[in-house]
Design a protein around this motif. Structure first.
Motif, PDB file in Angstrom:
ATOM      1  N   CYS A  54       0.836  -1.214   0.000  1.00  0.00           N
ATOM      2  CA  CYS A  54       0.000   0.000   0.000  1.00  0.00           C
ATOM      3  C   CYS A  54       0.865   1.256   0.000  1.00  0.00           C
ATOM      4  N   LEU A 106       0.760   4.419  -2.503  1.00  0.00           N
ATOM      5  CA  LEU A 106       0.192   5.671  -1.998  1.00  0.00           C
ATOM      6  C   LEU A 106       1.234   6.683  -1.526  1.00  0.00           C
ATOM      7  N   GLU A 139      -2.324   7.152   4.664  1.00  0.00           N
ATOM      8  CA  GLU A 139      -3.152   6.561   3.616  1.00  0.00           C
ATOM      9  C   GLU A 139      -2.841   5.078   3.450  1.00  0.00           C
ATOM     10  N   ALA A 140      -1.568   4.715   3.566  1.00  0.00           N
ATOM     11  CA  ALA A 140      -1.174   3.314   3.445  1.00  0.00           C
ATOM     12  C   ALA A 140      -1.767   2.500   4.598  1.00  0.00           C
ATOM     13  N   ALA A 174      -5.433   2.052   3.841  1.00  0.00           N
ATOM     14  CA  ALA A 174      -5.600   1.079   2.758  1.00  0.00           C
ATOM     15  C   ALA A 174      -5.320  -0.337   3.258  1.00  0.00           C
ATOM     16  N   SER A 199      -5.391   0.244  -2.868  1.00  0.00           N
ATOM     17  CA  SER A 199      -4.564   1.459  -2.948  1.00  0.00           C
ATOM     18  C   SER A 199      -4.854   2.235  -4.226  1.00  0.00           C
ATOM     19  N   LYS A 217      -8.038   4.085  -3.922  1.00  0.00           N
ATOM     20  CA  LYS A 217      -7.863   5.316  -3.136  1.00  0.00           C
ATOM     21  C   LYS A 217      -7.296   6.439  -4.015  1.00  0.00           C
ATOM     22  N   LEU A 218      -6.344   6.093  -4.887  1.00  0.00           N
ATOM     23  CA  LEU A 218      -5.793   7.104  -5.788  1.00  0.00           C
ATOM     24  C   LEU A 218      -6.859   7.612  -6.759  1.00  0.00           C
ATOM     25  N   ASP A 262       1.764  10.645  -8.916  1.00  0.00           N
ATOM     26  CA  ASP A 262       1.081   9.408  -8.542  1.00  0.00           C
ATOM     27  C   ASP A 262       1.008   8.393  -9.681  1.00  0.00           C
TER      28      ASP A 262
END
Length: 180
Positions: free
Chosen positions: A35, A39, A44-45, A48, A80, A83-84, A127
């Motif tokens: 993750c 990320l 955030e990781a 996730a 992950s 999420k992006l 990203d």
């Protein structure tokens, strides 16, 4: 003979909380690292990773004969990437016939890598570049698999990877990390 991992997975299928905790303890570092590589932010990781385990426990019956590590890593990577996508990160479709420049065709075997500095350089990538580079180099996915995961064309995955690699090389040269 049933292995310990198989016993734990069977317990998870029965929603045994002790087995779920054992499963989590066995794989949380691997999932977090996958993750984090996508990320590039610890919070955030972590989020996730937790979502990945929740999804895994919900879908544990779908594990089949796949190694638990591969199955769980795939869930973590997809979580992950989702999420992006929520952050509106998109991969731009490029003409598949665009030529690769000489700068993109460097000989990777002549490069001396310094791991921590490379990780920092990778984290500086946009990203989209970081995701494709991570999926190919660190997670071992081929371009076809990356295209399926990101819902893009295989040629786009190849082109984006080449550009990500070129940008990484630029960062490494700027920091005098890259030695030929």
């Amino acid at each position: 003979m049933i292995s310990l991992a198989e016993k734990i997975i069977e317990g998870c299928k029965r929603q045994d909380h002790k087995a779920q905790m054992q499963f989590y303890n066995m794989y949380y570092k691997m999932v977090y690292n996958s993750c984090y590589r996508i990320l590039s932010q610890a919070m955030e990781a972590e989020d996730a990773m937790q979502e990945s385990f929740l999804k895994a426990f919900e879908k544990i019956d779908m594990i089949g004969d796949a190694p638990p590590e591969a199955w769980l890593r795939r869930i973590a990577i997809n979580t992950s990437i989702d999420k992006l996508k929520k952050k509106k990160v998109t991969v731009t479709e490029l003409d598949d016939r665009m030529p690769v420049t000489e700068e993109e065709a460097y000989d990777e075997e002549e490069i001396i890598w310094k791991v921590e500095q490379i990780k920092k350089a990778i984290s500086r990538l946009p990203d989209t570049h970081r995701v494709i580079l991570t999926l190919h180099l660190l997670e071992g996915y081929d371009y076809d698999e990356i295209a399926q995961i990101l819902d893009i064309k295989e040629g786009t995955a190849r082109g984006q990877y080449a550009r990500a690699r070129q940008k990484l090389v630029e960062f490494l040269k700027q920091e005098d990390i890259l030695c030929a």
